[in-house]
Structures are given as C-alpha cells and as structure tokens.
Design a protein around this motif. Structure first.
Motif, mmCIF file in Angstrom:
data_model
loop_
_atom_site.group_PDB
_atom_site.id
_atom_site.type_symbol
_atom_site.label_atom_id
_atom_site.label_comp_id
_atom_site.label_asym_id
_atom_site.label_seq_id
_atom_site.Cartn_x
_atom_site.Cartn_y
_atom_site.Cartn_z
ATOM 1 N N THR A 64 -9.721 8.535 -3.025
ATOM 2 C CA THR A 64 -8.549 8.354 -2.160
ATOM 3 C C THR A 64 -8.770 9.067 -0.837
ATOM 4 O O THR A 64 -9.030 10.278 -0.831
ATOM 5 C CB THR A 64 -7.276 8.894 -2.828
ATOM 6 O OG1 THR A 64 -7.096 8.246 -4.091
ATOM 7 C CG2 THR A 64 -6.060 8.653 -1.958
ATOM 8 N N PRO A 65 -8.672 8.398 0.296
ATOM 9 C CA PRO A 65 -8.815 9.085 1.584
ATOM 10 C C PRO A 65 -7.678 10.082 1.801
ATOM 11 O O PRO A 65 -6.507 9.738 1.658
ATOM 12 C CB PRO A 65 -8.748 7.946 2.607
ATOM 13 C CG PRO A 65 -9.009 6.696 1.830
ATOM 14 C CD PRO A 65 -8.498 6.948 0.459
ATOM 15 N N ASP A 76 -2.822 5.178 -1.834
ATOM 16 C CA ASP A 76 -3.996 4.598 -1.195
ATOM 17 C C ASP A 76 -4.528 5.513 -0.101
ATOM 18 O O ASP A 76 -5.733 5.559 0.150
ATOM 19 C CB ASP A 76 -3.641 3.234 -0.598
ATOM 20 C CG ASP A 76 -3.288 2.213 -1.665
ATOM 21 O OD1 ASP A 76 -4.168 1.880 -2.476
ATOM 22 O OD2 ASP A 76 -2.130 1.777 -1.698
ATOM 23 N N VAL A 77 -3.610 6.238 0.577
ATOM 24 C CA VAL A 77 -3.990 7.197 1.609
ATOM 25 C C VAL A 77 -3.030 8.381 1.519
ATOM 26 O O VAL A 77 -1.825 8.196 1.333
ATOM 27 C CB VAL A 77 -3.926 6.586 3.028
ATOM 28 C CG1 VAL A 77 -4.263 7.634 4.084
ATOM 29 C CG2 VAL A 77 -4.865 5.396 3.145
ATOM 30 N N VAL A 78 -3.575 9.597 1.653
ATOM 31 C CA VAL A 78 -2.778 10.822 1.677
ATOM 32 C C VAL A 78 -2.928 11.446 3.059
ATOM 33 O O VAL A 78 -4.051 11.604 3.553
ATOM 34 C CB VAL A 78 -3.227 11.821 0.587
ATOM 35 C CG1 VAL A 78 -2.400 13.103 0.663
ATOM 36 C CG2 VAL A 78 -3.090 11.185 -0.800
ATOM 37 N N ILE A 79 -1.792 11.796 3.674
ATOM 38 C CA ILE A 79 -1.811 12.338 5.035
ATOM 39 C C ILE A 79 -1.211 13.733 5.034
ATOM 40 O O ILE A 79 -0.064 13.915 4.615
ATOM 41 C CB ILE A 79 -1.009 11.459 6.006
ATOM 42 C CG1 ILE A 79 -1.416 9.991 5.884
ATOM 43 C CG2 ILE A 79 -1.191 11.935 7.444
ATOM 44 C CD1 ILE A 79 -0.560 9.052 6.719
ATOM 45 N N ARG A 129 -6.752 4.501 10.874
ATOM 46 C CA ARG A 129 -8.131 4.008 10.741
ATOM 47 C C ARG A 129 -8.468 3.711 9.286
ATOM 48 O O ARG A 129 -9.131 2.721 8.971
ATOM 49 C CB ARG A 129 -9.102 5.033 11.332
ATOM 50 C CG ARG A 129 -9.026 5.160 12.853
ATOM 51 C CD ARG A 129 -10.191 5.957 13.402
ATOM 52 N NE ARG A 129 -10.152 7.347 12.956
ATOM 53 C CZ ARG A 129 -9.550 8.321 13.635
ATOM 54 N NH1 ARG A 129 -8.903 8.040 14.770
ATOM 55 N NH2 ARG A 129 -9.574 9.560 13.196
ATOM 56 N N GLU A 130 -8.005 4.594 8.386
ATOM 57 C CA GLU A 130 -8.289 4.376 6.967
ATOM 58 C C GLU A 130 -7.570 3.130 6.448
ATOM 59 O O GLU A 130 -8.132 2.357 5.663
ATOM 60 C CB GLU A 130 -7.876 5.601 6.151
ATOM 61 C CG GLU A 130 -8.751 6.819 6.371
ATOM 62 C CD GLU A 130 -10.181 6.584 5.903
ATOM 63 O OE1 GLU A 130 -10.399 5.751 4.999
ATOM 64 O OE2 GLU A 130 -11.089 7.237 6.448
ATOM 65 N N LEU A 131 -6.331 2.919 6.871
ATOM 66 C CA LEU A 131 -5.612 1.726 6.439
ATOM 67 C C LEU A 131 -6.277 0.459 6.969
ATOM 68 O O LEU A 131 -6.389 -0.547 6.250
ATOM 69 C CB LEU A 131 -4.159 1.797 6.917
ATOM 70 C CG LEU A 131 -3.251 2.790 6.182
ATOM 71 C CD1 LEU A 131 -1.863 2.809 6.819
ATOM 72 C CD2 LEU A 131 -3.137 2.440 4.704
ATOM 73 N N ASP A 132 -6.706 0.493 8.225
ATOM 74 C CA ASP A 132 -7.412 -0.658 8.781
ATOM 75 C C ASP A 132 -8.697 -0.941 8.009
ATOM 76 O O ASP A 132 -9.053 -2.109 7.767
ATOM 77 C CB ASP A 132 -7.735 -0.417 10.264
ATOM 78 C CG ASP A 132 -6.479 -0.405 11.129
ATOM 79 O OD1 ASP A 132 -5.437 -0.914 10.670
ATOM 80 O OD2 ASP A 132 -6.557 0.145 12.246
ATOM 81 N N ARG A 133 -9.386 0.122 7.609
ATOM 82 C CA ARG A 133 -10.630 -0.061 6.849
ATOM 83 C C ARG A 133 -10.346 -0.665 5.481
ATOM 84 O O ARG A 133 -11.073 -1.575 5.024
ATOM 85 C CB ARG A 133 -11.348 1.281 6.703
ATOM 86 C CG ARG A 133 -12.670 1.221 5.959
ATOM 87 C CD ARG A 133 -13.250 2.603 5.793
ATOM 88 N NE ARG A 133 -12.410 3.443 4.979
ATOM 89 C CZ ARG A 133 -12.401 3.392 3.631
ATOM 90 N NH1 ARG A 133 -13.174 2.517 2.983
ATOM 91 N NH2 ARG A 133 -11.627 4.216 2.951
ATOM 92 N N LEU A 134 -9.261 -0.178 4.817
ATOM 93 C CA LEU A 134 -8.930 -0.705 3.501
ATOM 94 C C LEU A 134 -8.518 -2.164 3.578
ATOM 95 O O LEU A 134 -8.876 -2.975 2.711
ATOM 96 C CB LEU A 134 -7.795 0.137 2.883
ATOM 97 C CG LEU A 134 -8.167 1.574 2.496
ATOM 98 C CD1 LEU A 134 -6.931 2.325 2.037
ATOM 99 C CD2 LEU A 134 -9.232 1.578 1.409
ATOM 100 N N MET A 179 0.852 -1.194 0.000
ATOM 101 C CA MET A 179 0.000 0.000 0.000
ATOM 102 C C MET A 179 0.886 1.242 0.000
ATOM 103 O O MET A 179 1.925 1.266 0.637
ATOM 104 C CB MET A 179 -0.913 0.003 1.234
ATOM 105 C CG MET A 179 -1.804 -1.215 1.355
ATOM 106 S SD MET A 179 -2.938 -1.117 2.739
ATOM 107 C CE MET A 179 -4.027 0.185 2.176
ATOM 108 N N LYS A 180 0.446 2.258 -0.714
ATOM 109 C CA LYS A 180 1.216 3.492 -0.828
ATOM 110 C C LYS A 180 0.567 4.580 0.021
ATOM 111 O O LYS A 180 -0.630 4.835 -0.088
ATOM 112 C CB LYS A 180 1.292 3.940 -2.296
ATOM 113 C CG LYS A 180 2.124 3.003 -3.170
ATOM 114 C CD LYS A 180 2.209 3.525 -4.587
ATOM 115 C CE LYS A 180 3.009 4.795 -4.691
ATOM 116 N NZ LYS A 180 4.429 4.573 -4.317
#
Length: 226
Positions: free
Chosen positions: A204-205, A181-184, A215-220, A1-2
């Motif tokens: 993209t979250p 996959d997620v931007v922080i 939380r977003e990674l756990d959901r994905l 995951m990126k």
C-alpha cells in the motif's frame, strides 16, 4: 478507491472538498480519516468514516426543535392575556427600597510575632526573589530561538509517538488501513505513523501530502487498479 487520511490537526469540514479536488475530483474515491483531534464541525456525508483516537468528542449537528403554530403568540393576544389588575400593577411605581445597614468592617488580622514572624519574612523574600528571577532570566531564555525550537520538537515528538501508539493499538483503525489503496500523512504529527505503516503495508503506498497521493492514484488508475 479508498484513501486514508492520517491527521493530528483540527480539520475544517470544507477541507475535505479541497482534498477531493487535489486528488483529481474522482467520484469513486472514498475518504477515511484517522484523527487525533475532532474536526472543526460535523463531517457527516463528507467522508466515509472519521475515527477519533485522541482526546475530545465528535461534533454533532444540532437541529432546532419545530415550534407548534398554536404556540406562536401575537402582541394583541399577549395584551389580552394580561389581566387588568396585573397590568395596572406593572404601571405603578415600585416602593422605595429600604436601605440596609452596612456591615461593620472586619477586624484587622493580628500581625505574626516571634517564630511565625520569621517564617513569614522568609516566605516573602523567597516569593520576591522568585518573581524577580522569573522576570529577568527565564523570560530571555524562553524567547531564544534554540529553546523554542527544542520545545516544539519535543512536543511534536511526543504527539507523533502517542498518535502511532494509539493507531497500532486500535484494531478498527488497522482494519481501515489494511483496506486502503493509498494512505496519506497530512502533517508532521502523523509522519511517524505513516512511516511505520509503510514498513508494514509494503503493498500500500503511504505518502506525505496530497500531491504525492495524486501521483499514486494516477499510477494505480493507469495500471488498471482504479
């Protein structure tokens, strides 16, 4: 995951270990950083990519050159390498230095007269009033809490806008964001860019801070996307 990290602060290399731990310690998570300033040290091997979009240069890890074995000298070898006449000359006391005559003092500048004297007097009074004003009124005003907050907000707004302008104008940065996959957004200076990307990247979250990203990674992962 990126995972893409947006930052306007100087990040130490050890910080990326903290990021991985806060994101669950998943070995399959790759970090890509889009930063306004360079990191505090080399980050090779710590992140997938580190894209610098602001001022400064990336730090480079320097490796000291190897010293050949035959070039290493010993005290005995150094003593033998010095000729006898040179060593004796080194022991001899140096001759007394000849005292140089002191330069004559410079002649005093003539005082201004006439119109020049009036101009000089006006300039002197202006500088004196300016110094007095700077010591009394502006100092008290600058320390006032509302003024400090206003200046901080103005600097933050300028940084946020500059950061977002640079992000959207860089095709390489937008490509990295498109693959994420997620931007922080890690700090206040990158929030505006994160919000703008969230409006464009609806699939993209885009979150603020590491807990929300976890939380977003756990959901994905739970949805089978990890």
């Amino acid at each position: 995951m990126k995972v893409v990290l947006l930052s306007t602060r100087r990040l130490p290399p050890a910080y990326f270990d903290t990021v991985r731990a806060d994101l669950g310690g998943r070995p399959d998570v790759g970090l890509d950083v889009v930063a306004w300033v360079p990191p505090a040290g080399p980050v090779d091997g710590l992140v997938e990519s580190f894209t610098l979009i602001g001022p400064g240069k990336m730090p480079v890890e320097t490796v000291p050159p190897a010293v050949p074995a035959d070039s290493v000298s010993t005290p005995a070898a150094d003593a033998e390498a010095v000729p006898a006449d040179v060593s004796e000359a080194a022991k001899a006391p140096a001759p007394e230095a000849v005292a140089e005559p002191k330069p004559a003092p410079a002649a005093a500048k003539p005082r201004p007269t006439g119109a020049k004297r009036v101009v000089k007097a006006v300039q002197w009074r202006y500088r004196r009033l300016r110094r007095a004003g700077g010591k009394v009124l502006p100092k008290a005003i600058k320390k006032a809490a509302p003024i400090r907050k206003l200046k901080a907000n103005r600097r933050g707004n300028d940084l946020s806008k500059n950061y977002w302008t640079r992000v959207q104008s860089r095709p390489d940065v937008m490509k990295v964001v498109d693959q994420a996959d997620v931007v922080i957004a890690l700090d206040a200076g990158s929030i505006w860019a994160g919000w703008q990307l969230g409006q464009r990247q609806t699939d993209t979250p885009v979150v603020l801070g590491l807990p929300a990203a976890r939380r977003e990674l756990d959901r994905l992962v739970g949805a089978g996307n990890g």
